[in-house]
Design a protein around this motif. Structure first.
Motif, PDB file in Angstrom:
ATOM      1  N   ARG A  81       0.848  -1.191   0.000  1.00 24.33           N
ATOM      2  CA  ARG A  81       0.000   0.000   0.000  1.00 24.33           C
ATOM      3  C   ARG A  81       0.888   1.247   0.000  1.00 24.33           C
ATOM      4  O   ARG A  81       2.027   1.187   0.447  1.00 24.33           O
ATOM      5  N   VAL A  82       0.371   2.363  -0.487  1.00 23.67           N
ATOM      6  CA  VAL A  82       1.117   3.621  -0.488  1.00 23.67           C
ATOM      7  C   VAL A  82       0.286   4.655   0.254  1.00 23.67           C
ATOM      8  O   VAL A  82      -0.711   5.163  -0.262  1.00 23.67           O
ATOM      9  N   ASP A  83       0.706   4.934   1.489  1.00 28.67           N
ATOM     10  CA  ASP A  83       0.011   5.872   2.361  1.00 28.67           C
ATOM     11  C   ASP A  83       0.962   7.020   2.680  1.00 28.67           C
ATOM     12  O   ASP A  83       1.930   6.839   3.432  1.00 28.67           O
ATOM     13  N   ILE A  84       0.700   8.191   2.118  1.00 26.88           N
ATOM     14  CA  ILE A  84       1.606   9.330   2.218  1.00 26.88           C
ATOM     15  C   ILE A  84       1.214  10.231   3.389  1.00 26.88           C
ATOM     16  O   ILE A  84       0.107  10.770   3.432  1.00 26.88           O
ATOM     17  N   THR A  96       1.138  14.861  11.086  1.00 22.03           N
ATOM     18  CA  THR A  96       1.296  14.272   9.761  1.00 22.03           C
ATOM     19  C   THR A  96       0.086  13.416   9.405  1.00 22.03           C
ATOM     20  O   THR A  96       0.131  12.190   9.488  1.00 22.03           O
ATOM     21  N   PRO A  97      -1.014  14.059   8.980  1.00 19.63           N
ATOM     22  CA  PRO A  97      -2.156  13.274   8.517  1.00 19.63           C
ATOM     23  C   PRO A  97      -1.768  12.463   7.285  1.00 19.63           C
ATOM     24  O   PRO A  97      -0.881  12.847   6.526  1.00 19.63           O
ATOM     25  N   VAL A  98      -2.448  11.336   7.096  1.00 13.31           N
ATOM     26  CA  VAL A  98      -2.066  10.378   6.069  1.00 13.31           C
ATOM     27  C   VAL A  98      -3.097  10.310   4.951  1.00 13.31           C
ATOM     28  O   VAL A  98      -4.295  10.135   5.206  1.00 13.31           O
ATOM     29  N   VAL A  99      -2.632  10.439   3.709  1.00 16.57           N
ATOM     30  CA  VAL A  99      -3.455  10.220   2.522  1.00 16.57           C
ATOM     31  C   VAL A  99      -3.314   8.742   2.185  1.00 16.57           C
ATOM     32  O   VAL A  99      -2.268   8.298   1.702  1.00 16.57           O
ATOM     33  N   ARG A 100      -4.344   7.971   2.478  1.00 19.35           N
ATOM     34  CA  ARG A 100      -4.321   6.523   2.252  1.00 19.35           C
ATOM     35  C   ARG A 100      -4.464   6.195   0.770  1.00 19.35           C
ATOM     36  O   ARG A 100      -5.210   6.854   0.048  1.00 19.35           O
TER      37      ARG A 100
END
Length: 185
Positions: A81-84, A96-100
């Motif tokens: 998965r790529v969670d930025i 640092t909120p995460v864009v899933r």
């Protein structure tokens, strides 16, 4: 041990792409209801340089999965998965909120989500789940006029991209020095 790498890139195409997307968004939709711009008017969807870099990083992480990793004790865990994680300044520090699943979202969807997460971060309305388990971080200080910096890695993530401001500088194109846009990463 960690180490820092810095590169200046020609950001002209990135700036042009942002302008093109925002022009198309402005023509395609009326102002969105909700949070107004600083001048009090309702805003159109807009894409920032940072939104484009979130998407570009997500795509790059699918191509180089070894960078999409976390430290896990004595091992390195590589994610599918790529969670930025996107660094957001708040009055008493940084979150640092995460864009899933950023790799499968459109740039416009990423822009909307980052705007929502950042607004809720500043209002202290994010859940712990929305700020944990990222696989890679981006910290952008360009909006503060910073040319470049060394960002602090957000443990247990293995990497962070530090983004400076887009600046006007001479660039070489086809053997000629011309006005251009540079960006430090």
């Amino acid at each position: 041990p960690h180490f820092y790498l810095t590169i200046d890139v020609d950001a002209g195409a990135l700036v042009d792409l942002r302008e093109k997307i925002n022009d198309e968004l402005g023509r395609a939709s009326p102002p969105r209801a909700g949070a107004p711009d600083a001048d009090g008017a309702a805003h159109h969807d807009k894409v920032s340089i940072n939104d484009l870099l979130v998407k570009a990083s997500a795509v790059a992480l699918t191509r180089v999965p070894e960078c999409n990793a976390q430290f896990a004790g004595d091992a390195i865990h590589v994610f599918g998965r790529v969670d930025i994680s996107v660094a957001v300044a708040v009055p008493d520090g940084l979150v640092t909120p995460v864009v899933r699943n950023a790799d499968i979202k459109s740039v416009v969807a990423i822009a909307r989500e980052v705007r929502d997460l950042a607004g809720r971060a500043r209002a202290r309305k994010l859940s712990l789940d929305e700020m944990t388990n990222g696989t890679f971080s981006i910290s952008n200080l360009g909006m503060f006029g910073i040319d470049g910096f060394s960002a602090v890695i957000n443990p247990p993530e293995g990497a962070i991209l530090a983004v400076g401001r887009v600046r006007d500088e001479p660039v070489a194109r086809d053997g000629q020095v011309v006005a251009g846009k540079k960006l430090s990463l």
